[in-house]
Design an enzyme around this catalytic site. Sequence first.
Site, mmCIF file in Angstrom:
data_model
loop_
_atom_site.group_PDB
_atom_site.id
_atom_site.type_symbol
_atom_site.label_atom_id
_atom_site.label_comp_id
_atom_site.label_asym_id
_atom_site.label_seq_id
_atom_site.Cartn_x
_atom_site.Cartn_y
_atom_site.Cartn_z
ATOM 1 N N GLU A 117 0.745 -1.238 -0.077
ATOM 2 C CA GLU A 117 -0.011 0.026 -0.032
ATOM 3 C C GLU A 117 0.868 1.248 -0.134
ATOM 4 O OE1 GLU A 117 -4.111 -1.410 1.751
ATOM 5 O OE2 GLU A 117 -2.606 -0.895 3.324
ATOM 6 N N CYS A 130 3.742 8.263 1.636
ATOM 7 C CA CYS A 130 4.159 7.392 2.595
ATOM 8 C C CYS A 130 4.476 6.065 1.752
ATOM 9 C CB CYS A 130 3.033 7.220 3.606
ATOM 10 S SG CYS A 130 3.431 5.792 4.654
ATOM 11 N N CYS A 137 6.433 -7.628 7.043
ATOM 12 C CA CYS A 137 7.600 -6.908 7.783
ATOM 13 C C CYS A 137 8.183 -8.193 8.652
ATOM 14 C CB CYS A 137 7.163 -5.914 8.716
ATOM 15 S SG CYS A 137 8.561 -5.062 9.611
ATOM 16 N N CYS A 141 6.023 -5.779 15.851
ATOM 17 C CA CYS A 141 5.636 -4.618 16.754
ATOM 18 C C CYS A 141 4.178 -4.975 16.889
ATOM 19 C CB CYS A 141 5.929 -3.401 16.244
ATOM 20 S SG CYS A 141 7.532 -3.159 15.760
ATOM 21 N N CYS A 144 1.305 -2.703 15.543
ATOM 22 C CA CYS A 144 1.517 -2.548 14.409
ATOM 23 C C CYS A 144 0.461 -3.511 13.292
ATOM 24 C CB CYS A 144 2.605 -2.419 13.920
ATOM 25 S SG CYS A 144 2.886 -2.245 11.903
ATOM 26 N N GLU A 197 10.283 -2.525 7.124
ATOM 27 C CA GLU A 197 11.423 -1.932 7.823
ATOM 28 C C GLU A 197 12.539 -1.716 6.713
ATOM 29 O OE1 GLU A 197 12.394 -0.775 10.906
ATOM 30 O OE2 GLU A 197 14.162 -0.075 9.431
ATOM 31 N N SER A 250 11.079 4.758 15.643
ATOM 32 C CA SER A 250 10.027 4.179 16.387
ATOM 33 C C SER A 250 10.305 4.026 17.610
ATOM 34 C CB SER A 250 9.460 3.133 15.497
ATOM 35 O OG SER A 250 8.944 3.574 14.295
ATOM 36 N N HIS A 252 8.478 4.645 21.047
ATOM 37 C CA HIS A 252 7.356 4.197 21.740
ATOM 38 C C HIS A 252 7.318 3.684 23.058
ATOM 39 C CE1 HIS A 252 6.089 4.328 17.558
ATOM 40 N NE2 HIS A 252 6.620 3.328 16.979
ATOM 41 N N CYS A 370 -1.345 5.486 9.720
ATOM 42 C CA CYS A 370 -0.482 4.691 10.292
ATOM 43 C C CYS A 370 -0.368 3.834 10.775
ATOM 44 C CB CYS A 370 0.437 5.671 11.300
ATOM 45 S SG CYS A 370 1.348 6.834 11.079
#
Length: 393
Positions: A117, A130, A137, A141, A144, A197, A250, A252, A370
Amino acid sequence: MAEAPKAPITQDVLTIPRKIPEGPANLIGMSREQMRAALIAVGTPEKQAKMRVGQIWQWIYVWGMRDFAEMTNLSKDFRAQLAEHFVVALPEVVSKNVSTDGTRKYLVRIAGGHEVEVVYIPETDRGTLCISSQVGCTLTCSFCHTGTQKLVRNLTAGEVIGQVMLVRDDLDEWPTPGANKEAQRLLSNIVLMGMGEPLYNFDNVRDAMKIAMDPEGLSLSRRRITLSTSGIVPEIARTADEIGCMLAISFHATTDAVRDTLVPINKRWNIEALLAALRAYPRLSNSERITFEYVMLDGVNDSDADAHRLVALIKGIPAKINLIPFNEWPGAPYKRSSNNRIRAFSDIVYAAGYASPVRKPRGEDIMAACGQLKSATERARKSRAEIAAEAGI
Ligand code: SAH
Ligand code: SF4
């Protein structure tokens, strides 16, 4: 902006055939040097090759031309030769959704039938694209959506820069020959914050961003490109040396115990190791601050104590802290912090001298915000149990 802010949600399947044929090599994604070698390999005299690359490059990356027949400053014979050996091909747009806020989400198919996407976010002073760097990935996480999808493969450099090209097509943003190239751009910024990533696909991402920054081509400033990483420490210095773009981390969490569950790569490179790499980031200065992304998860990482720990940890690093209200997705194990909590957190960070903007969720109605991106490739899906096990929750 090309899009009225209140445009209805639409879904249209684009019919332009953009299949990448097997056989001829795709010029998109080649560096200048690779293109030169490819031209020489099909018989272009060595002495001419550099100049030919310059001409073709300009047609492709300045004017958005795809058809060799229209590259009129090249001889007819040379154009025919190019058409025989090469193509200028982009990933295929499978569908496009437009949010009520003007955000556009594209589902894009790449070789092998995989899908990623791409999201275009129009703002008053800029238009941010973006882009994705991987299908799925390898990291997990726990907040996510992309992390629930196994890595299928890395994108090629052509597929990474192809995302920029196809959105420029859709925005109808290629200039006409002779027109002012410096008019305000619809697509002015790139963030590597889509699926994947980027530092685990370093070479292809670097090569694609070099094409984006080429001054005789797409010519985006390195300051308008931001690479977001979960913290692949050994690749951080390379990002400065070999790409030179802006960096977002990132982050967090403010303790290793919490970061281990949110961003499990923390078990490999913990907060201390990550901060050491950032302190050494060669381009560190006030004008080039590092962005710390911080997703606001209700009751998990959003206390006043977290905010105080955060500013203490990053002390001395020119930084901006981007607070991201958690974007929920079906089955997500977290809730978004309340607006009051986010404000209180932001106030503490701001009082410590850091800009602490709260990222406004965009395109939520089309699942474009996001961390909500995920291709429909269900066979590649991780199970809940797998995610929980990998995240240690
Ligand atoms: N893999 C890279 C880049 C992609 S994610 C990285 O992790 O940095 C881009 C940003 O969105 C990251 O900061 C990521 O942590 C954040 N993000 C992921 N899921 C999210 C969600 N559901 N809500 C809000 N932000 C999220
Ligand atoms: Fe991968 Fe980034 Fe999502 Fe983590 S936040 S799973 S690194 S895409």
